[in-house]
Design an enzyme around this catalytic site. Structure first.
Site, PDB file in Angstrom:
ATOM      1  N   GLU A 210       0.885  -1.177   0.000  1.00 39.32           N
ATOM      2  CA  GLU A 210       0.000   0.000   0.000  1.00 39.32           C
ATOM      3  C   GLU A 210       0.914   1.215   0.000  1.00 39.32           C
ATOM      4  O   GLU A 210       1.392   1.648   1.050  1.00 39.32           O
ATOM      5  CB  GLU A 210      -0.910  -0.025   1.239  1.00 39.32           C
ATOM      6  CG  GLU A 210      -1.906  -1.175   1.257  1.00 39.32           C
ATOM      7  CD  GLU A 210      -3.045  -1.007   0.247  1.00 39.32           C
ATOM      8  OE1 GLU A 210      -3.299   0.129  -0.196  1.00 39.32           O
ATOM      9  OE2 GLU A 210      -3.679  -2.016  -0.101  1.00 39.32           O
ATOM     10  N   CYS A 244      -2.231   9.481   2.470  1.00 38.35           N
ATOM     11  CA  CYS A 244      -1.765   8.889   1.208  1.00 38.35           C
ATOM     12  C   CYS A 244      -2.672   9.234   0.041  1.00 38.35           C
ATOM     13  O   CYS A 244      -2.214   9.327  -1.096  1.00 38.35           O
ATOM     14  CB  CYS A 244      -1.639   7.379   1.349  1.00 38.35           C
ATOM     15  SG  CYS A 244      -3.172   6.590   1.849  1.00 38.35           S
TER      16      CYS A 244
HETATM   17  P1  NAD Z   1       7.507   5.062   7.576  1.00 40.96           P
HETATM   18  O1  NAD Z   1       8.748   5.874   7.606  1.00 40.96           O
HETATM   19  O2  NAD Z   1       6.701   4.914   8.810  1.00 40.96           O
HETATM   20  O3  NAD Z   1       7.897   3.648   6.988  1.00 40.96           O
HETATM   21  C1  NAD Z   1       6.943   2.620   6.862  1.00 40.96           C
HETATM   22  C2  NAD Z   1       7.444   1.378   7.529  1.00 40.96           C
HETATM   23  O4  NAD Z   1       8.603   0.930   6.866  1.00 40.96           O
HETATM   24  C3  NAD Z   1       7.828   1.567   8.996  1.00 40.96           C
HETATM   25  O5  NAD Z   1       7.219   0.550   9.767  1.00 40.96           O
HETATM   26  C4  NAD Z   1       9.332   1.472   9.014  1.00 40.96           C
HETATM   27  O6  NAD Z   1       9.805   0.832  10.169  1.00 40.96           O
HETATM   28  C5  NAD Z   1       9.631   0.647   7.797  1.00 40.96           C
HETATM   29  N1  NAD Z   1      10.921   1.002   7.194  1.00 40.96           N
HETATM   30  C6  NAD Z   1      11.397   2.249   6.979  1.00 40.96           C
HETATM   31  N2  NAD Z   1      12.597   2.199   6.371  1.00 40.96           N
HETATM   32  C7  NAD Z   1      12.884   0.885   6.211  1.00 40.96           C
HETATM   33  C8  NAD Z   1      13.985   0.171   5.641  1.00 40.96           C
HETATM   34  N3  NAD Z   1      15.038   0.804   5.132  1.00 40.96           N
HETATM   35  N4  NAD Z   1      13.928  -1.164   5.652  1.00 40.96           N
HETATM   36  C9  NAD Z   1      12.869  -1.823   6.161  1.00 40.96           C
HETATM   37  N5  NAD Z   1      11.816  -1.202   6.718  1.00 40.96           N
HETATM   38  C10 NAD Z   1      11.813   0.130   6.738  1.00 40.96           C
HETATM   39  O7  NAD Z   1       6.501   5.618   6.518  1.00 40.96           O
HETATM   40  P2  NAD Z   1       6.737   6.417   5.201  1.00 40.96           P
HETATM   41  O8  NAD Z   1       7.396   5.540   4.198  1.00 40.96           O
HETATM   42  O9  NAD Z   1       7.263   7.771   5.465  1.00 40.96           O
HETATM   43  O10 NAD Z   1       5.177   6.547   4.849  1.00 40.96           O
HETATM   44  C11 NAD Z   1       4.691   7.520   4.045  1.00 40.96           C
HETATM   45  C12 NAD Z   1       4.319   6.902   2.727  1.00 40.96           C
HETATM   46  O11 NAD Z   1       3.336   5.911   2.932  1.00 40.96           O
HETATM   47  C13 NAD Z   1       3.726   7.879   1.781  1.00 40.96           C
HETATM   48  O12 NAD Z   1       4.237   7.646   0.503  1.00 40.96           O
HETATM   49  C14 NAD Z   1       2.253   7.557   1.805  1.00 40.96           C
HETATM   50  O13 NAD Z   1       1.569   7.911   0.637  1.00 40.96           O
HETATM   51  C15 NAD Z   1       2.291   6.080   2.022  1.00 40.96           C
HETATM   52  N6  NAD Z   1       1.058   5.605   2.612  1.00 40.96           N
HETATM   53  C16 NAD Z   1       0.273   4.801   1.868  1.00 40.96           C
HETATM   54  C17 NAD Z   1      -0.933   4.372   2.379  1.00 40.96           C
HETATM   55  C18 NAD Z   1      -1.839   3.498   1.575  1.00 40.96           C
HETATM   56  O14 NAD Z   1      -2.791   2.992   2.147  1.00 40.96           O
HETATM   57  N7  NAD Z   1      -1.597   3.288   0.300  1.00 40.96           N
HETATM   58  C19 NAD Z   1      -1.314   4.753   3.657  1.00 40.96           C
HETATM   59  C20 NAD Z   1      -0.463   5.554   4.391  1.00 40.96           C
HETATM   60  C21 NAD Z   1       0.735   5.976   3.865  1.00 40.96           C
END
Ligand code: NAD
Length: 514
Positions: A210, A244
Site C-alpha cells: 500500500e 496517502c
Molecule cells: P515510515 O517511515 O513509517 O515507513 C513505513 C514502515 O517501513 C515503517 O514501519 C518502518 O519501520 C519501515 N521502514 C522504513 N525504512 C525501512 C527500511 N530501510 N527497511 C525496512 N523497513 C523500513 O513511513 P513512510 O514511508 O514515510 O510513509 C509515508 C508513505 O506511505 C507515503 O508515501 C504515503 O503515501 C504512504 N502511505 C500509503 C498508504 C496506503 O494505504 N496506500 C497509507 C499511508 C501511507
C-alpha cells in the site's frame, strides 16, 4: 536467536495448533480488538495527539471509526466470506463437487506507516484475524507514542502468541524481513516498498504494498467551483496533508485559477480559523525531517495562500502555491504535507496527458458536472481509484477494493477484499469413482474420435446453470401438459387451474432466468 525470530516462531507454532481455524475463535479475537478500541480510546487519542497534534475527536473520526466499522462488518459477514464458494462448472465436471475454499495463509507480517498509525496498522490486522492467520504487527517507529501504546496495551486484549507487536526502527524491520512469512502487508513509501518486496522474494512470500504517490485533482472550469474547493480543502489539509490519498496537486484552466485560490482561502479560514496554528483541529508535521523536506519543496514556487511556518512546533500553515509547472521542485516527489500546488492546463486533453506522463497514482480526483468528462477520465487514465466530485470518501466504502496500481502499490484490502487478500483461495474438485467411460477420451490411444469428443467437451461453451434451468423448464412444461391432458379427458372444454399456474410459472421462469 534474535527477538524477531523468536516472535515469528512462537506465532507460527501457535498457528500450527489450528487454534485460528474455528470462526468463533476469530470472532472472539475481533470482539477483543473492538473492546480494545472502545476501552482505550483515550490512550489512543493521547498518543496520536503527541505524535501528530491531532484532536481527540479527529482521532476517532479518522483513525478508529473506520477500524470499528471494518471489525463489525467482518464479524457480521465472516461465515459468508469463509464458506465454500460454489462456482460454475463445465460439461466435464457436471456431476462433481467444484468449489473454492478460502483457507488461512499462516503468519502475516503487517508493517505500518506513521501518518494514521492506528488505522493503517489495525485495518489489515482485522483482515488477518478474520482470515484465520497469525499476524506479527510492526507499527512505524516514526509515530513513536502510538507504537509504544500499541506495544503496551494491545497484548492485554489479543492472543499474545498469535498477534505480537514488535516495535523498533529500520534494523528491527529488516530483521523481521529476514524471517519467513506467508504474506507481508506493507504500508509506506515506494522506496521501502522495493526493499520489502526484495526481502519477500527470498522466501517467495506474496506481498501487498500500500504505497503512495502524487494523486492529481482536475477541476473542470464548468463545475461548481465553490463546492469543489470546499471538498478539496478538506481532503488536502486533514492531518496536515499527511494522507496517502490526499489530492497532491490541482490541474485547472488558467481562467479559473484565481477563483480556485480565493475559494480555497475562504474554506481554510472557515475550517481552521484565521490562525490554524492555535486551532485544535489543525495538526502538526510528524517530525523535523519532514518539516525541512516540505519547506524545501516550496522553494521556487509562488505562495498564493499561507506559507508561514514554525520549525520548533513542526507547524506549516495550509498553503496554496500558484502557477506551478511540472518541473517545479514541489512536483518532483509526493508532497505528503499541507502544500497544494496549482498547475494550469489548457483543458481536459492536456490534463489527461499530464497525468498519463507520470507514474500511476493511488487516486485521481475529478470535479465536473459533465458525466461524459468523468467517464472519459476513467477510460483514458489509470490509478488505484478514481473519485469524482469528492475527496477521500472512497476509503470508507468497504466494498471497494482499496489499493494502488503500478508505482502506487499492489494488492488491495478493506471489507471482504482484506479477507480474500489474506486468504488462500483453494480450488477443490471432488469426483466420484464412477462414470469411468467419460474419461476414456483422455486415455491413450489418442484416436481422432476421442480427440473429437475432447474438443466437444472442452471447447463447447455450455452454461451448466442454463442447462439445469432448461431441464427444469422442460419438466414444468411436461407437468403442465400432463395436467391439461388429464383434465381434458374429464372436462373436454376447460383448462385446469394448476396447468394455468404451471404454464405461467414456466413462462416467468423462462423470461427472467434464461
Ligand atoms: P515510515 O517511515 O513509517 O515507513 C513505513 C514502515 O517501513 C515503517 O514501519 C518502518 O519501520 C519501515 N521502514 C522504513 N525504512 C525501512 C527500511 N530501510 N527497511 C525496512 N523497513 C523500513 O513511513 P513512510 O514511508 O514515510 O510513509 C509515508 C508513505 O506511505 C507515503 O508515501 C504515503 O503515501 C504512504 N502511505 C500509503 C498508504 C496506503 O494505504 N496506500 C497509507 C499511508 C501511507
Amino acid at each position: 536467536m534474535s527477538r524477531e525470530l523468536l516472535v515469528v516462531q512462537r506465532a507460527r507454532k501457535s498457528f500450527q495448533t489450528g487454534k485460528t481455524k474455528p470462526l468463533e475463535y476469530r470472532i472472539h479475537q475481533l470482539k477483543n480488538l473492538l473492546r480494545f478500541i472502545s476501552e482505550r480510546q483515550r490512550d489512543i487519542a493521547e498518543a496520536v495527539k503527541q505524535d501528530l497534534g491531532k484532536s481527540e475527536n479527529g482521532t476517532q473520526l479518522f483513525e478508529t471509526l473506520g477500524v470499528e466499522g471494518e471489525i463489525n462488518l467482518a464479524i457480521e459477514k465472516l461465515s459468508e466470506w469463509a464458506a465454500p464458494r460454489i462456482i460454475e462448472k463445465n460439461l466435464l465436471t457436471i456431476s462433481d463437487e467444484v468449489y473454492v475454499q478460502p483457507e488461512p495463509l499462516g503468519v502475516v507480517l503487517i508493517i505500518g506507516a506513521w501518518n494514521y498509525p492506528w488505522a493503517i496498522t489495525l485495518q489489515p490486522l482485522v483482515g488477518a484475524i478474520a482470515a484465520g492467520n497469525a499476524a506479527v504487527i510492526k507499527p512505524s517507529e516514526v509515530s513513536s507514542q502510538s507504537a509504544k501504546v500499541m506495544e503496551e496495551l494491545l497484548p492485554l486484549y489479543l492472543d499474545n502468541d498469535l498477534y505480537p507487536v514488535v516495535t523498533g526502527g529500520v534494523s528491527e524491520t529488516q530483521e523481521l524481513l529476514k524471517q519467513r512469512f506467508d504474506h507481508i502487508f506493507y504500508t509506506g513509501g515506494s522506496a521501502v516498498g522495493k526493499i520489502v518486496m526484495a526481502a519477500a522474494s527470498c522466501h517467495l512470500t506474496p506481498v501487498t504494498l500500500e504505497l503512495g504517490g502524487k494523486s492529481p485533482c482536475y477541476i473542470d472550469k464548468n463545475c461548481d467551483i465553490r463546492v469543489a474547493c470546499r471538498r478539496i480543502t478538506w481532503g488536502k489539509f486533514v492531518n496536515c496533508g499527511q494522507t496517502c490519498i490526499a489530492p497532491d496537486f490541482i490541474l485547472c484552466e488558467a481562467s479559473v485559477q484565481s477563483q480556485v485560490v480565493e475559494e480555497i482561502q475562504k474554506c481554510i479560514k472557515e475550517f481552521y480559523t484565521d490562525n490554524p496554528e492555535t486551532f485544535e483541529d489543525y495538526g502538526r508535521i510528524i517530525n523535523q525531517r519532514h518539516f525541512k523536506r516540505l519547506m524545501a519543496l516550496m522553494e521556487g514556487s509562488t505562495v498564493a495562500v499561507g506559507g508561514d511556518s514554525d520549525e520548533s512546533q513542526c507547524y506549516i500553515a495550509p498553503t496554496v502555491l500558484k502557477d506551478v509547472t511540472g518541473d517545479s521542485k514541489v512536483m518532483k516527489e509526493e508532497i505528503f504535507g499541507p502544500l497544494l500546488p496549482i498547475i494550469t492546463v489548457s483543458g481536459t486533453d492536456e490534463a489527461i496527458q499530464f497525468i498519463n506522463a507520470r507514474e500511476k497514482p493511488l487516486v485521481i480526483y475529478v470535479f465536473s458536472h459533465d458525466n461524459k468528462l468523468i467517464k472519459r477520465m476513467i477510460a483514458e487514465t489509470s490509478s488505484g481509484a478514481l473519485l469524482a466530485n469528492d475527496c477521500l470518501v472512497h476509503f470508507t466504502v468497504s466494498a471497494l477494493p482499496f489499493g494502488g496500481v503500478g508505482n502506487s502499490g499492489m494488492g488491495c484490502y478493506h471489507g471482504r477484499h482484506s479477507f480474500d487478500q489474506l486468504s488462500h483461495l483453494r480450488s477443490c474438485l471432488i469426483k466420484q469413482l464412477k462414470m469411468e467411460g467419460v474419461n476414456s477420451m483422455r486415455y491413450p490411444p489418442h484416436t481422432d474420435k476421442k480427440l473429437g469428443w475432447a474438443r466437444f467437451f472442452m471447447l463447447k461453451q455450455v452454461n451448466v446453470c442454463r442447462l439445469r434451468r432448461m431441464a427444469l423448464l422442460a419438466t414444468l412444461a411436461g407437468l403442465a401438459a400432463f395436467l391439461l391432458k388429464a383434465k381434458e379427458v374429464k372436462h373436454p372444454n376447460s383448462v385446469p387451474r394448476g396447468a394455468k399456474v404451471l404454464a405461467l410459472v414456466s413462462a416467468m421462469y423462462y423470461f427472467t432466468r434464461l
